[in-house]
Design a protein around this motif. Structure first.
Motif, short mmCIF file in Angstrom:
data_model
loop_
_atom_site.label_atom_id
_atom_site.label_comp_id
_atom_site.label_asym_id
_atom_site.label_seq_id
_atom_site.Cartn_x
_atom_site.Cartn_y
_atom_site.Cartn_z
N UNK A 236 0.81 -1.14 -0.05
CA UNK A 236 -0.03 0.12 -0.12
C UNK A 236 0.78 1.22 -0.01
N UNK A 237 1.83 1.33 0.62
CA UNK A 237 2.97 2.33 0.72
C UNK A 237 3.60 2.44 -0.81
N UNK A 238 3.68 1.59 -1.47
CA UNK A 238 4.14 1.77 -2.71
C UNK A 238 3.17 2.24 -3.69
N UNK A 239 1.89 1.79 -3.47
CA UNK A 239 0.88 2.45 -4.44
C UNK A 239 0.47 4.00 -3.84
N UNK A 240 0.59 4.27 -2.63
CA UNK A 240 0.29 5.73 -2.18
C UNK A 240 1.56 6.44 -2.79
N UNK A 241 2.87 6.11 -2.84
CA UNK A 241 3.86 6.75 -3.22
C UNK A 241 3.80 6.97 -4.56
N UNK A 242 3.32 5.98 -5.50
CA UNK A 242 3.16 6.07 -6.90
C UNK A 242 2.12 7.44 -7.37
N UNK A 243 1.10 7.43 -6.42
CA UNK A 243 -0.02 8.38 -6.73
C UNK A 243 0.42 9.53 -6.35
N UNK A 244 1.22 9.80 -5.29
CA UNK A 244 1.91 10.89 -4.53
C UNK A 244 2.53 11.70 -5.68
N UNK A 245 3.70 10.71 -6.19
CA UNK A 245 4.56 11.11 -7.36
C UNK A 245 3.69 11.58 -8.41
N UNK A 246 2.93 10.85 -8.99
CA UNK A 246 2.03 11.31 -10.37
C UNK A 246 1.52 12.66 -10.00
N UNK A 247 0.84 13.11 -8.89
CA UNK A 247 0.05 14.07 -8.57
C UNK A 247 0.97 15.34 -8.70
N UNK A 248 2.45 15.07 -8.33
CA UNK A 248 3.26 16.16 -8.28
C UNK A 248 3.60 16.75 -9.95
N UNK A 249 3.44 15.78 -10.69
CA UNK A 249 3.78 16.14 -12.18
C UNK A 249 2.71 17.00 -13.05
N UNK A 250 2.94 17.51 -13.99
CA UNK A 250 1.95 18.40 -14.60
C UNK A 250 1.14 17.15 -15.45
N UNK A 251 1.92 16.20 -15.86
CA UNK A 251 1.20 15.15 -16.69
C UNK A 251 1.65 13.83 -15.90
N UNK A 252 0.61 13.23 -15.33
CA UNK A 252 0.84 12.36 -14.29
C UNK A 252 1.71 10.81 -15.18
N UNK A 253 1.13 10.83 -16.26
CA UNK A 253 1.84 9.60 -17.18
C UNK A 253 2.07 9.79 -18.56
N UNK A 254 2.47 8.71 -19.22
CA UNK A 254 2.49 9.07 -20.71
C UNK A 254 0.97 8.86 -21.02
N UNK A 255 0.51 9.82 -22.03
CA UNK A 255 -0.87 9.84 -22.38
C UNK A 255 -0.80 9.17 -23.62
N UNK A 256 -0.41 7.75 -23.72
CA UNK A 256 -0.56 6.88 -24.79
C UNK A 256 -1.30 5.74 -24.27
N UNK A 257 -1.90 5.00 -25.51
CA UNK A 257 -2.62 3.66 -25.09
C UNK A 257 -3.99 3.93 -24.44
N UNK A 258 -4.23 3.42 -23.36
CA UNK A 258 -5.70 3.87 -22.73
C UNK A 258 -5.68 5.20 -22.40
N UNK A 259 -4.48 5.91 -22.06
CA UNK A 259 -4.34 7.34 -21.56
C UNK A 259 -4.71 8.31 -22.85
#
Length: 587
Positions: free
Chosen positions: A198-221
């Motif tokens: 769960x700490x890994x999950x929370x850290x991933x979401x927290x790091x994504x929230x800091x970015x202007x674009x949370x992930x690569x907007x390809x594929x499903x995104x």
């Protein structure tokens, strides 16, 4: 087999209510006695006496509605073990989680909501969770995709060990940590593994929230590229995961929708739910009517109350279900801009219903709603309109002190015991209800204090918003409020009242300043006995001190800084209004 059809799912048990009924009747008798005394002496007193009479008439009427709602309390004893015997084929259950802004509503909160719902004690193949993101943010979708991976571990863990607190951030950071003396080594190892995941999950979401674009907007995104927040087509993402655990299958069906109304139209939650129902595997008679009969299409922000009213008007009955408090994932702030915004929205919706086409009085006259159910709805609706009488009643003690008048009997008069008995009986009555429910004296005091604050501020603005809409001057809007990510009981700041520059804090600050000024003026007249001061009585002084106690968070806010302090602009506005009030009292 026929006997299985009559297996009870619950039992309704009438609760003994002798003491509560006695207190209710006693309080009603005291209120009526006070009204009778005021009417009898009306010609001998001035404006404060008449204002007190009007306010107390409102309070008495409201108390009659309260007594009606709680006269015959019942408890429901449920038998979930009989569910499968009664219904061998359990119905599909669809659950909706709504969000709109990942800044005001951090995605980790929505994630915990979804995880707690998916881990419910219900057949997994009949359980589906739908998440509606009215803001169309890729961060929300990314968070749920990552959460679905964690759910493959979390759901079996909860069912294996019969975990009741199923929201991970509540569970891992509460009192559930296994002790070193716990003999179940397998559980200890699984617990530590799940917490690390769960700490890994929370850290991933927290790091994504800091970015202007949370992930690569390809594929499903890719569909989230260049999306206009207020004008885009419906986006539906369906993520179905199948996880083998022992001999059982855990089906996790999580559909993420990012929806928004067309340009020029307000944010409409019913649109989201309508689209969600198109994806749902079953949503039944009322589930399929979202967007056409239910939801914000009613034209009021209190769509939940309107939905209940519509259902009851069709003959449905309700049962109160109160799960244990640890089962709740969320956290409500004790006070501040977010709480005020929510209360304002609620009060606006109540006023809209009362004066609109869906008023329960109309439904009762057309024989669509039972009379007692109508009284219950009226109690809720009139509760939202209490701002003006409560504000006037709260200002009366200060007015009387400044104008050398009174609205209560003098101390030497026998009639003084009527308001004293009313005050004591009401507070002891409500305190008893809190203690009986297992709550603390502090909880009682906080809620009593917040009731006074919200009634004279948020409810006042909510009423004005509804009036402006009725006069077609402006439309009400749905305001998304900031949600807290943590509710650590050990944090000393978690229960502190917060402020911002919103006008909703002006009435409370003004009321406090008025009472402080009146008490200051009174102290300059000492040592003259209080009850000899040209009509000012000890009762008015006590009531003024009581108001100051109720608005103590505002008193602290005058001297605090940052979010815990009242902004200078609010203080200046309130000071100007307070001086106008003092001038009015002196003239």
């Amino acid at each position: 087999m026929a006997d299985e059809l009559f297996v009870p799912l619950y039992e309704k048990i009438a609760r003994k209510n002798t003491i509560q009924r006695s207190l209710d009747i006693t309080l009603l008798f005291l209120l009526v006695s006070l009204l009778g005394y005021r009417l009898f002496c009306l010609n001998n007193h001035g404006l404060p006496w008449f204002i007190a009479l009007v306010c107390e008439l409102w309070f008495t009427f409201n108390w009659v509605l309260v007594v009606n709602c709680k006269w015959s309390p019942v408890e429901y004893k449920t038998y979930p073990e009989n569910l499968e015997r009664r219904f061998p084929e359990l119905p599909n259950v669809d659950m909706f989680v709504t969000t709109a802004d990942p800044v005001l509503e951090p995605p980790i909160i929505a994630v915990n909501n979804v995880l707690s719902l998916l881990a419910a004690d219900y057949p997994a193949d009949k359980l589906a969770c739908y998440v509606s993101d009215d803001g169309c943010f890729p961060l929300t979708f990314y968070s749920l995709v990552e959460a679905s991976k964690f759910a493959k571990l979390w759901v079996p863990f909860c069912k294996k060990y019969k975990i009741q607190v199923r929201a991970p951030f509540r569970y891992f950071f509460g009192d559930s940590e296994p002790s070193s003396t716990d003999g179940n080594l397998e559980f200890q190892q699984d617990w530590l593994k799940m917490k690390a995941e769960y700490e890994v999950l929370a850290r991933k979401i927290e790091e994504a929230a800091r970015k202007s674009v949370p992930c690569d907007l390809t594929g499903d995104f890719a569909v989230f590229c260049d999306v206009e927040r207020r004008n885009h087509p419906t986006i539906i993402k369906d993520d179905t995961l199948l996880n083998e655990f022992g001999n059982s299958e855990e089906l996790i069906n999580s559909a993420v929708q990012a929806l928004k109304g067309k340009k020029g139209f307000p944010n409409n939650l019913s649109n989201s739910l309508e689209a969600a129902c198109k994806v749902a595997s079953c949503s039944y008679e009322y589930g399929t009517s979202w967007g056409t009969k239910c939801g914000w299409i009613y034209g009021a922000t209190a769509e939940d109350l309107l939905t209940g009213l519509k259902i009851h008007a069709k003959g449905w009955n309700s049962a109160l279900h109160m799960p244990e408090l640890p089962g709740f994932m969320g956290c409500t702030p004790s006070g501040g801009p977010e709480a005020m915004a929510q209360q304002k929205r609620w009060a606006t919706g109540l006023a809209e219903i009362l004066v609109g086409k869906n008023c329960p009085i109309i439904a009762t006259l057309t024989a669509k709603l039972q009379f007692r159910m109508c009284l219950a709805y009226l109690w809720i609706l009139f509760w939202g309109l209490r701002s003006i009488p409560q504000l006037c009643y709260a200002a009366l003690p200060a007015y009387c002190i400044l104008a050398n008048s009174h609205f209560l009997p003098k101390v030497e008069e026998p009639a003084i015991w009527i308001p004293i008995a009313t005050f004591v009986t009401y507070n002891l009555h409500t305190l008893r209800e809190y203690l009986k429910a297992g709550l603390s004296i502090r909880a009682w005091w906080n809620n009593l204090r917040m009731g006074s604050i919200t009634a004279t501020s948020a409810y006042l603005f909510g009423l004005f918003a509804a009036i402006l809409k009725l006069l077609r001057i402006s439309e009400t809007v749905f305001e998304v409020t900031q949600k807290d990510q943590s509710c650590d009981g050990d944090d000393p700041d978690v229960t502190k009242f917060t402020f911002n520059e919103s006008a909703v804090f002006v009435p409370g600050t003004t009321l406090l300043l008025v009472h402080l000024i009146s008490l200051l003026c009174l102290s300059s007249k000492l040592p003259t006995p209080v009850h000899d001061m040209h009509g000012v009585g000890l009762g008015e002084v006590f009531c003024s001190l009581w108001v100051v106690l109720c608005f103590w968070p505002f008193l602290n806010g005058l001297f605090e800084r940052g979010k815990y302090g009242i902004p200078l602009s609010t203080i200046l506005k309130s000071a100007a209004l307070a001086l106008l009030f003092v001038h009015f009292c002196r003239t």
